[in-house]
Scaffold this active site. Structure first.
Site: not given
Lengths: 664, 522
Positions: B137-138, B200, B203-205
């Site tokens: 993850n980010i 994910c 759904g934007w990264d």
């Protein structure tokens, strides 16, 4: 540059001994013989009788494909001495992409005595239905043949790849059996790994033991270069391309402070030096003899490089034999000081750490004490000694061949091999040396222990940095000739085995490969400053480990003289320096750069040399295409330039004529 | 992309951002998916990001769709969502299943179930193949970059420091994970002909990364300058990648910051390293885009969604980066790119075996301000200069041929005797046939070609590096270079680039003139 006279060599012996071989072979068919002579459809029965058995097999095999030199018609018995045959496709370098044929290798003209030796080693000369597996190639089924020097696999079809492998390129083999199917895994000195599936347990065992025996011949004179007959026209004999006298002339125009000394003519003063060395003019041969006794291996300080820009020099030697009691040698001090200009100081670069240098005293070695060499400042760098470098290579190649580990493990293993650390250390030391010369305006003396390994890495890399000439093809060849071959780097010992050797022999080490890798690192950072390309470096690596040429045989000039390599073998440079070969090694981006080039030695700037270490583990198709595209772009530009120039001139002429016409 | 067609249609269901405020207003959906299904499905998806088309592969009708995670929790189902996936499957008649790719590590996805989110249950959806691809993850990515940059900033690190640091940062492992996901999807689409739904969490990264990498692998269009801009517009800007949050454009939550698009850009670079001829643009293009994502100089990368951008009238009030890049496109061209090259066409195929050594540290990006660490000579720049010169030569050649033709016409009318007389006086270095006919230049260049190792621009080292107009304008150096080349025929080895050789040939050029002068006075 006239063609070299054909030399009396093994060829002549063969021509004379041909019938003898026939007689001696005839009543003694070798084991496992399957009437191969009868199968020979091409050259007729004559060569089948004259040639030793394993060779006959090859010739028979070659005939159907028609592409191999083996199908050459036999020479009449009173054969003229082998003369170079123009127009024949040249043999490829031994390693590498050499799947294609070495035309002449199919017919090595063996001397009868050696024929017998090889014949005894080759228990099974030929096996059918062998399957060859290589990464990135489809499996090939074909006939496997063993000759005295090659392992050959032919699919017996046109347009299919075949394997031609010098036995001397084989580093190690593994055998495996699954039922009646045997598998031999061949690990080469150029890091390639291939697999042969051989039906039949006995055949497989025979092949394996033959390969083992043939790849570890104990006599140098049995090696392929002594049997190899070039099929190309020798335009320039490489043995005479880089004579020390000529090299000296390059300096003597600029300085009269140096002279050629023949003190080592008989190799008596220093067994690992060439007969001719460059020394300071005021030092006579008698003094040199004395200095030799004070330096490891008799390697007294000699000139390695003269920097024309400011007259500073690089000298190299072995370590001084000071021992624990601080022995000194007045002549040594005098010799070194003779290289300094008035009031100047110099640097001694010891390629060992201070600690290691101090320890060397216990064994009779040591380093220059400041007290005795007041005009010199000593710098210690630590370049690892050859056994550690060997270990590093083994680890690196292991990591490169392991496809299972994940990303992190890969970087960890790359790190753990320490290969790039060694690269960085060597390059840093070379940059330091170059800096002393060019920036500090100080002469330097470089040595480690023997002065045959790390010393040469540093002196030669410093020259790449300092001297534009050494970045040209000929200049680089001269550099290798001077700083590696003449300087006595023990190629025979160092390159006897490569990354896969299991046996713990203690002389092997990738010292030369590390040097080539460092050159590649600089080349990568200065892609337009070198006349040669990466392939040139790869080719040199291959030939240092296994070759049809005699250049890298022997450990020093003395051994090469005794082996009569100049008379009995072909020089690598004779082959490389022909236009057709040179074009493969020429860097299309080259623009002469007369400056000193300073490479970055930061870890971010150093990379793994994929062209060597991942060569067999990745497909280079797209990179090759890119290279081709690059060549095309540049060639097209040249073409246009030429056209435009012609037109411009025409136009200029016409216009002047016009003008003339109108004026009267 | 060949849309709309029988299977896909433009839907206005999200008009005025009624269904999903982070999606664009216009979206492609399967024809069989009614507004009811879409709205129903959106209610079952995080942030109402329902499955929509990202890429359609013309050759076999397979598609890549994207969405957010389903709100499945431990057992929840949604009929409309199931119908939606079925509609996607049916839009590809060539395959009887679709892949559902969850780009998160399985553990993360399972943890989400506790919060009422999660992933698709294969039992509830007909004919789906579910697949996890573990991209972190980010937050993990943020700290990974942090660690790697720390390594880059070390003062004179040892090789071990550097490699250990690089390894411990895990950065290249993350890059590889994204690439692997992209490769998996591209293979599914091009080789298996199966459609893929990617998601994910929101759904934007990761979804944006993976969809754009897959599109890039599949479609040569996205590897061109314009296509790449379109790709970023499509998968990143319009699908609501949160630029403001991720790149800290405004003072915000530092935990929202993450180098998501940086990773995508690096993936492109890694691909460029392996397929040097496949991309129309060069490394500089990527670095400049990355720079402007953070610079806020242009409007493209402001705001978190199309909706926000519309509200702020970004399009009217700011300039677009794309126009700027396009204007300077000459700087961004890859000289090795050729539209008709085999690498340029079709899908980029990467080796099936996982080759970790393929992924390398991007020195040009992460040490871009340390010029000392970069290669001192750039092959790209060199080739670009050569190509530019080539173009000028082409133009000049044409002009010269034209002029020559004109003059020759005039001359033929004048006198033929004259040219005959002048021949013996020509300098020996020039072939006499040079000025006779127009087809000579071709022959000549044929000659030239057989000496490939000659350097094109003797006398001036930098002429190819820094294109000198002078070189083209003044004819003298070129004249000399030319006669230089002729003398080079005699002895290949003496092609030193020094000016020394130019001098005599310049003389010879003068000689010729004086010869003629003598002739004329005689």
């Amino acid at each position: 540059m006239k063609p070299v006279q054909p030399r009396p060599g093994p060829q002549v012996v063969v021509a004379a001994a041909g019938p003898a071989a026939e007689r001696s072979l005839h009543p003694r068919p070798g084991p496992g013989r399957t009437g191969s002579a009868r199968e020979t459809p091409g050259p007729g029965p004559a060569p089948a009788l004259v040639f030793p058995r394993p060779v006959t097999v090859t010739a028979g095999l070659a005939a159907p494909t028609g592409a191999w030199g083996g199908a050459r018609p036999p020479r009449p018995v009173p054969a003229p001495p082998a003369c170079p045959e123009p127009g024949h496709s040249p043999p490829q370098p031994c390693g590498g992409v050499t799947a294609s044929a070495l035309p002449d290798s199919a017919v090595p003209w063996l001397r009868p005595r050696e024929t017998m030796e090889f014949a005894e080693l080759i228990k099974t000369p030929r096996v059918d239905n062998v399957v060859l597996h290589r990464p990135f190639y489809p499996a090939v089924e074909g006939t496997l043949c063993l000759t005295g020097h090659h392992l050959i696999l032919s699919s017996r079809q046109d347009n299919t790849e075949e394997l031609w492998l010098l036995h001397s390129n084989i580093d190690a083999i593994d055998k495996r059996f699954v039922g009646p199917l045997g598998t031999i895994i061949i690990k080469c000195k150029d890091f390639r790994i291939i697999q042969l599936d051989i039906p039949g347990m006995e055949e497989c065992l025979n092949i394996a033991s033959s390969i083992e025996a043939l790849s570890t011949l104990d006599s140098i004179t049995l090696m392929y270069p002594f049997f190899y007959r070039p099929m190309f026209e020798v335009v320039e004999d490489g043995w005479h391309s880089f004579l020390p006298e000529q090299e000296f002339e390059l300096y003597s125009s600029a300085t009269s402070e140096w002279r050629l000394s023949y003190v080592n003519k008989e190799f008596a003063v220093c067994p690992s030096y060439p007969p001719i060395v460059i020394v300071p003019k005021p030092i006579d041969d008698e003094a040199l003899r004395k200095v030799a006794t004070f330096r490891h291996g008799g390697r007294f300080p000699v000139l390695s490089y003269y920097h024309k820009k400011n007259g500073m020099v690089i000298m190299r030697s072995g370590q001084p034999l000071t021992g624990t009691n601080g022995r000194r040698c007045k002549e040594d001090e005098k010799l070194i000081n003779a290289t300094l200009r008035a009031g100047k100081r110099g640097y001694i670069i010891d390629t060992r750490s201070l600690n290691v240098a101090q320890q060397a005293r216990a064994k009779g070695g040591g380093f220059e004490q400041e007290a005795h060499y007041p005009q010199w400042r000593r710098l210690h760098k630590s370049i690892e000694r050859y056994p550690i470098l060997q270990e590093s290579l083994i680890k690196l190649v292991e990591a490169c061949n392991d496809q299972t580990h994940n990303m992190d493990r890969w970087l960890g293993r790359l790190e753990a091999s320490n290969w790039l650390t060694h690269i960085k250390e060597i390059l840093t030391t070379a940059c330091l040396a170059a800096q002393c010369i060019d920036r500090e305006g100080a002469s330097i003396l470089i040595h480690g222990t023997e002065g045959t390994d790390s010393t040469l890495q540093v002196t030669s890399l410093a020259q790449i940095i300092l001297e534009p000439r050494s970045r040209t093809i000929r200049g680089f060849e001269a550099l290798i000739e001077r700083e590696w071959l003449q300087a006595g780097h023990p190629f025979q010992q160092r390159c006897a085995q490569s990354a896969y050797c299991n046996s713990k022999q203690k002389w092997e080490s990738p010292v030369f490969l590390l040097f080539l890798d460092c050159v590649w690192q600089i080349l990568r950072q200065f892609p337009c400053s070198f006349e040669f390309n990466e392939n040139f470096l790869i080719m040199l690596f291959e030939h240092a480990y296994a070759s049809q040429f005699g250049t890298f045989l022997g450990n020093n000039e003395s051994e090469r003289c005794k082996l009569k390599l100049q008379q009995k073998t072909m020089s690598l440079w004779s082959w490389v320096n022909r236009p057709s070969e040179l074009s493969k090694f020429t860097n299309p981006l080259f623009e002469a750069n007369n400056l000193v080039i300073w490479p970055s030695v930061a870890p971010q700037s150093l990379q793994l040399w994929e062209g060597i270490f991942l060569r067999w583990n990745r497909s280079s198709k797209y990179l090759d295409e890119a290279y081709e595209e690059m060549v095309n772009i540049i060639e097209y530009n040249k073409e246009l330039q030429a056209k435009v120039n012609v037109l411009r001139r025409q136009l200029a002429e016409l216009e002047t004529e016009d003008g003339m016409q109108e004026s009267p | 992309m060949g849309l709309p067609n029988n299977y896909w249609q433009l839907s206005d269901v999200n008009r005025d951002y009624r269904v999903c405020d982070s999606y664009p207003t216009e979206l492609y959906v399967p024809k069989s998916a009614t507004a009811h299904i879409i709205v129903g499905s959106s209610k079952f998806r995080s942030r109402r990001r329902f499955p929509a088309l990202s890429y359609y592969y013309k050759d076999n009708h397979a598609s890549i769709c994207r969405s957010s995670q389903p709100l499945s929790g431990f057992s929840a189902r949604c009929l409309e969502d199931e119908q939606m996936l079925q509609a996607i499957r049916k839009a590809n008649p060539g395959s009887d299943f679709i892949y559902v790719v969850d780009t998160r590590p399985k553990l993360n996805a399972m943890a989400n179930r506790a919060a009422g989110k999660g992933y698709e249950n294969e039992d509830n959806y007909s004919n789906i193949k579910f697949q996890f691809i573990g991209i972190e993850n980010i937050h993990v990515m943020r700290s990974s970059l942090q660690k790697m940059l720390e390594v880059c900033e070390l003062k004179s690190p040892s090789m071990s420091d550097f490699l250990w640091g690089l390894e411990n940062s895990g950065w290249l492992r993350h890059i590889k994970a994204i690439m692997d996901a992209g490769i998996f999807i591209a293979k599914a689409v091009s080789e298996e002909g199966a459609s893929v739904l990617v998601h994910c969490s929101d759904g934007w990264d990761r979804t944006a990364q993976v969809c754009s990498v897959a599109s890039l692998l599949l479609d040569p269009h996205y590897r061109t300058l314009k296509g790449f801009m379109v790709l970023i517009e499509k998968d990143w800007i319009s699908f609501g990648h949160k630029f403001n949050h991720r790149y800290g454009n405004l003072d915000g939550d530092p935990k929202e910051i993450s180098p998501v698009i940086d990773q995508f850009i690096e993936c492109v670079w890694q691909l460029m390293e392996q397929f040097p001829c496949a991309f129309e643009f060069n490394e500089r293009f990527l670095i400049h885009i990355q720079h402007h994502i953070y610079s806020c100089q242009f409007g493209n990368f402001l705001c978190n969604s199309q909706k926000e951008r519309q509200e702020l009238k970004i399009q009217e009030r700011t300039y677009s980066l794309w126009a700027h890049l396009w204007k300077n496109r000459a700087d961004y061209m890859n000289p090795l790119f050729r539209a008709d090259h085999s690498q340029t066409r079709g899908t980029l195929r990467l080796p099936t075996t996982p080759c970790n050594f393929m992924y390398k540290f991007w020195n040009g990006m992460y040490n871009r301000f340390e010029k000392g660490l970069q290669p001192r000579q750039s092959v790209t720049d060199y080739l670009m200069a050569v190509k530019e010169e080539t173009q000028q030569l082409e133009e000049e050649l044409e002009a010269l041929e034209e002029r020559l033709e004109k003059i020759q016409k005039v001359q033929l009318n004048h006198t033929k005797v004259k040219s005959k007389q002048s021949e013996p006086s020509k300098h020996s270095g020039f072939s006499t046939s040079d000025n006779s006919t127009a087809n000579t230049p071709q022959d000549y260049s044929g000659n030239m070609k057989s000496f490939p190792s000659r350097s094109p621009s003797q006398g001036d080292e930098d002429s190819a590096l820094i294109l000198t107009q002078d070189n083209l304008k003044s004819s003298d150096p070129d004249l000399s270079a030319n006669s230089d080349q002729e003398s080079g025929v005699e002895d290949l080895s003496c092609r030193s680039p020094s000016g020394g050789e130019c001098a005599p040939s310049e003389d010879s050029a003068k000689d010729r003139d004086s010869d003629e002068a003598v002739f004329l006075t005689a």
